[in-house]
Scaffold this motif. Sequence first.
Motif, PDB file in Angstrom:
ATOM      1  N   ARG A 181      -3.966  39.185  -8.190  1.00  0.00           N
ATOM      2  CA  ARG A 181      -3.740  40.613  -8.857  1.00  0.00           C
ATOM      3  C   ARG A 181      -2.466  40.825  -9.282  1.00  0.00           C
ATOM      4  O   ARG A 181      -2.413  41.613 -10.402  1.00  0.00           O
ATOM      5  CB  ARG A 181      -4.261  41.801  -7.619  1.00  0.00           C
ATOM      6  N   ASN A 194      -1.125  40.377  -3.476  1.00  0.00           N
ATOM      7  CA  ASN A 194      -2.076  39.187  -3.825  1.00  0.00           C
ATOM      8  C   ASN A 194      -1.595  38.525  -5.007  1.00  0.00           C
ATOM      9  O   ASN A 194      -1.251  39.316  -6.099  1.00  0.00           O
ATOM     10  CB  ASN A 194      -3.360  39.936  -3.904  1.00  0.00           C
ATOM     11  N   GLN A 221      -6.373  44.846  -1.536  1.00  0.00           N
ATOM     12  CA  GLN A 221      -5.731  43.457  -2.076  1.00  0.00           C
ATOM     13  C   GLN A 221      -6.665  42.726  -3.223  1.00  0.00           C
ATOM     14  O   GLN A 221      -6.160  41.773  -3.901  1.00  0.00           O
ATOM     15  CB  GLN A 221      -5.770  42.337  -1.077  1.00  0.00           C
ATOM     16  N   ARG A 222      -7.737  43.308  -3.380  1.00  0.00           N
ATOM     17  CA  ARG A 222      -8.522  42.640  -4.462  1.00  0.00           C
ATOM     18  C   ARG A 222      -8.967  43.633  -5.625  1.00  0.00           C
ATOM     19  O   ARG A 222      -9.135  43.185  -6.607  1.00  0.00           O
ATOM     20  CB  ARG A 222      -9.995  42.290  -3.828  1.00  0.00           C
ATOM     21  N   ASP A 223      -9.125  44.899  -5.398  1.00  0.00           N
ATOM     22  CA  ASP A 223      -9.518  45.838  -6.381  1.00  0.00           C
ATOM     23  C   ASP A 223      -8.294  46.089  -7.207  1.00  0.00           C
ATOM     24  O   ASP A 223      -7.548  46.599  -6.701  1.00  0.00           O
ATOM     25  CB  ASP A 223     -10.181  47.076  -5.630  1.00  0.00           C
ATOM     26  N   ARG A 246      -8.905  45.108   2.537  1.00  0.00           N
ATOM     27  CA  ARG A 246      -9.398  44.088   1.667  1.00  0.00           C
ATOM     28  C   ARG A 246      -9.291  44.659   0.221  1.00  0.00           C
ATOM     29  O   ARG A 246      -9.132  43.926  -0.758  1.00  0.00           O
ATOM     30  CB  ARG A 246     -10.624  43.489   2.045  1.00  0.00           C
ATOM     31  N   ASN A 247      -9.786  45.852   0.062  1.00  0.00           N
ATOM     32  CA  ASN A 247      -9.769  46.485  -1.510  1.00  0.00           C
ATOM     33  C   ASN A 247      -8.408  46.571  -1.800  1.00  0.00           C
ATOM     34  O   ASN A 247      -8.349  46.547  -3.072  1.00  0.00           O
ATOM     35  CB  ASN A 247     -10.696  48.074  -1.336  1.00  0.00           C
TER      36      ASN A 247
END
Length: 1299
Positions: free
Chosen positions: A712, A709, A783-785, A780-781
């Motif tokens: 990120r 990402n 890629q985002r967290d 998704r986590n």
Amino acid sequence: MVSKYRDILEPQRQTGRTSAKSGHAAQSHREAHSAAGAVSPAEPAQTFLDPPGVPSPSEEHSLPHGEPGIRTERVVSVVNGCDSAGELFSEPAPPSSSGLNVKEILKSLVAPPVEGVEAGLEPVSCPDSATKAQTALPVQFHSFDRSVVVPVKKSHPGGLAVTAAGGSPASGLPTPNIFAAASSTPKSTINTMGAVAAAAATATSSSSGLVNGATSKNLPAVQTVAPMPEDTLQNVSITSKLERALEKVAPLLREIFVDFAPFLSRTLLGSHGQELLIEGLVCMKSSTSVVELVMLLCSQEWQNSIQKNAGLAFIELINEGRLLCHAMKDHVVRVANEAEFILNRQRAEDVHKHAEFESNCCQYAAERREEEKMCDHLIGAAKHRDHVTASQLRQKIVNILTNKHGAWGTSGQRPPHDFWRLDYWEDDLRRRRRLIRNPLGSTHSDVSCKTLQEYVADEDELVKLKSSPPLFPGQSVANQNPETELILEGDDDSAGLLQEKEADNLGGPVVLSSPAQLVAPGLVARGTLSITGSEIYFEVDEDDPAFKGVSPKVLAYTEGLHGKWMFSEIRAIFSRRHLLQNTAMEVFMANRTSVLFNFPDQATVKKAVHSLPRVGVGTSYGLPQDRRASLASPRQLFKSSNMTQRWQRREISNFEYLMFLNTIAGRTYNDLNQYPLFPWVLASYDSQELDLTLPANFRDLSKPIGALNPKRAAFFAERFESWADDQTPPYHYPSFCSTAACALHWLVRMEPFTSLFLSANDDKFDHPDRIFSSIARSWRNCQRDTSDVRELIPEFFYLPEMLVNSNGYHLGMREDGAAVGDVDLPAWARTPEDFVRINRMALESEFVSCQLHQWIDLLFGYKQRGPEAVRALNVFHHLTYEGAVSLDAIADPLTREATEAQIRSFGQTPSHLLIEPHPPRSSAMHLSPLMFKDQLQQDVIMVLKFPSNSPVTHVAANTLPHLAVPAVVTVTCSRLFAVNRWHNTLGLRGAPGYSLEQAHHLPIEMDPLIANGAASNKRQITDLVDQSIQISTQCFVVTADNRYILACGFWDKSFRVYSSETGKLTQIVFGHWDVVTCLARSESYIGGDCYIVSGSRDATLLLWYWSGRHHIIGDNPVNGDYPAPRAVLTGHDQEVACVAVCAELGLVISGAKDGPCLVHTITGDLLRALEAPESWRQPRLISVSSEGHCIVYYERGRFCNFSVNGKLLAHMELRDSTRAMVLSSDGHNLATGGDNGVVQVWQACSLKPLYVYPACDAAIRAMDLSHDQRTLITGMASGSIVAFNIDFNRWHYEHQHRY
């Protein structure tokens, strides 16, 4: 010389027979002589030499006999005890004298003439013998030169008459020599030893007070000369008389002159200054004649020299003797001191040796106590093991009996809930796929889920731990140099050979015993590891406080706490890391499990490896099986192995290559903190369909998971660039992408990981919104967290059961109100099996193959650390890297414990394998350009008709090129077999070097014995079979080398082994209680070893071991007549109709005549029954692949596909009665044939049809595939075989675009 003449230089004082009167007489004689006739040494004087006279008969009895060593003592006494050189010979000693004094003899040699006696003989006074001596008769002496005649004179009445050289006492006329011929001497008046005896008596009395008051009482007596008969004295010549008289003295004189040569040579000089002693020594050494000695001493030159110099010479000799005496005294004192020192040292050494002996005794006693303690320990460990083994055996028997197919079970019995757990069995690709019954299982209904507040508190504690300052000084890992080699001296050939030799020579019951730690999932147990000559033992320390604090649920799932492993079971040994320290060792066993031990230091690891068999790291990686390979560093293993080249040539899959990298880099199932690591390969989890031909559906493997990402990635880059903590090196990610928490997060639904997760989280499940519940949400986590950079684990590519909550755990409710149960799958996957299969297909796809090397560079290669890691945004916390900390250098226990906790929390990066870019994989189109092209080949290659019209009921295509005879072995219904040679040319089509001449060459050549019709003996199995047995493909098995055929169905309840070369019977195997109805063979390994399973009408199956080395059933050729089965498999209640065995999976699947199909392990455990649809019974054929597909054919054309764990995946019905089927080597395709003569190809997972071959003119009875999967050989009912051209690439999954 000093020691030789010690008795001469220090004469002892004589006591006893020598009276004081003798001493006074000698002294008065010297005084009178000194006053009356002394002359100065400078005065010219004649030399007087007084020869020994001839003893009279009256004297002979009083003379003692000399001894061999007496002359030395006497001469030395003369030298040491003489004060003046002018003393004369004394009279013979009395008969009681103890010895002769030679000193007086030498004194007479230098005695000057007495004043007033011009030409006569000086009377020699001898007070001791004055009253006893007899008057000597007149003797006429002749000169040696025969020129002077000495007249006969009467001797002095008081002693021996001596004639001087200057004249006689009466006439005063000069006499040239003192010796004269004795021809006219009366025979009764010659005393041969008179002078010697007199000299001895005089010397004894005169020298008694000279040196230290010594006496000569202990001097040996001189033997007396036996008297000559009186009637023979007149006939004896002067030579004989001289020899007899001087036989004792002459050797003494020679020895004196030889020993004192350096001194006398300076003294005895001739008239012209020449040295007299030199030519005298030549004479003395070359001859032993007494006459020559006397002539030498009596020569004019010698007499002049002695008369002139002897006095001073003897004085100097005496002085030198005194000096030597003092020197000897000092020497003796010094020697005594040295002796005392030596004795003191010896006493000290004795004390030291005694102390050492006591120490050795104590040490020996301590060693014996340790051995006794070790024996007690081993006995206790054996008791524990026996208890565990007995408990397992009891549980096994209970399971067999209480199973619904067991003796105590009923067909309608169904337990309320079956609990399962993951077995530790690994296949060839190190996949753990088997589920076994779990007697300890439960739903954990008493376990709750964490609240959000608890989760936040746990996160805060973790952040605090990660932000704590480093516990040791360190530098930024990103800037460190490439990792140094951490090999345990494995490259030292000489040291390695020496260690091996020492290890081979070790004896005794225990070769090595060391404290160690058993590293198991969720547990590190301290204990003692003992290695004997054939076994490994580990006994846990149950008194360890850390062990007492472990949850009993975790201990229940831990194997090896009281472990015993045989050397014969060891297959591979790897050096491993534990907590970033190279102090561990992992041992892989024949039962496809492994055990990990951690030792105190690297040296102990090396000793342990050298105490174990030379198995290396196994046979899978192209490395030698030696101890150097076991001790080699991961980087050396990578460089030495051929796996990279095989992967580039596409000989192995991406999955297999990644498992290889994980294995050599130290990733292991036994340490959750180093669990094997796999990448996310797909990026589309929300679409309804998945197209594997679109690059957008794949993840970019050139970037780490945290940099996929862009937003990120910018956050992590800014964190690294703006790092302000000087004590902690900067990093992009606070923990590694694989930790123990990550592994438990993915596997929370499967035991034993469920219990491990609960033990690590205070017996609570994770918060429902945090637990692993959806594939898409986890992606998704990632890629985002910013705190989630998890990669995947291998189970995502082969274990669909991990996604199913089969044990019914209560995992809570999410915020949206949905209950957490099974993992939510992407829309394009209908079942967990679909997801795992498609995920694996994506891993093996061309898009992943062409960039997988870039992901390898990130995790295992040159981008793992250093500047390249910084540029790739791939820097983790410094405590995750190998070599970042040495725990042994931390002295404080609390600091070390905190450091270990940080390492467990942050995870561990794999070992650094490459410092240069990893080579890419070759393109599939480049290796085989025609693999996806329709090659317009005919479906049927050839038809081979045998002379016999008997149906071909069995076909075995063992066509590997390395075999001695690659062949297709066929067996007909009349038990006539043929070994048809295989020509390995058809599989080369499209390959380099392929020619049209090879294309026209038929792949199968008929057996010459069959073609010539001479097969009556060598190709016929003539033994009678039971009449009720219907011959089918299940009745025969051919070994992997085509050399032996196994057949069953005989009336005597046996199955038999025949040689395919001669047709002779080689072995008969008994074991069943009824007729054997079916046989099956597992895949073969190196050496041709395999498993043979026999099914019988007695409703049991027996598992046998085929020895490829001895070519018999059983391990021992000695007991070849009575082999024992490895396991007895029960559970059927009817005749066993079909069976299949897979050694890689460790499973035996069998079907009874009227059902059901049962699944056993090769150790005899009944796992489950395969549940087919209603009314589907009577299984007839079973085929199983190493990929886990189990295809069962039931009567009336019904097929079922079961997973390795018994789940029905697909089923179908055909109108044909199938007689044969075979699975492809990869398990993806199935080929079937039956009575209608049609060969059909199916997709194994879904049983969808792929291709139908043209029908043949006869029914199909058997079939098999060649080793290259390019030719399908079928046996026909018409007595012929047909070779079909089959290419599974035409049905490759990449041609099916959507899923």
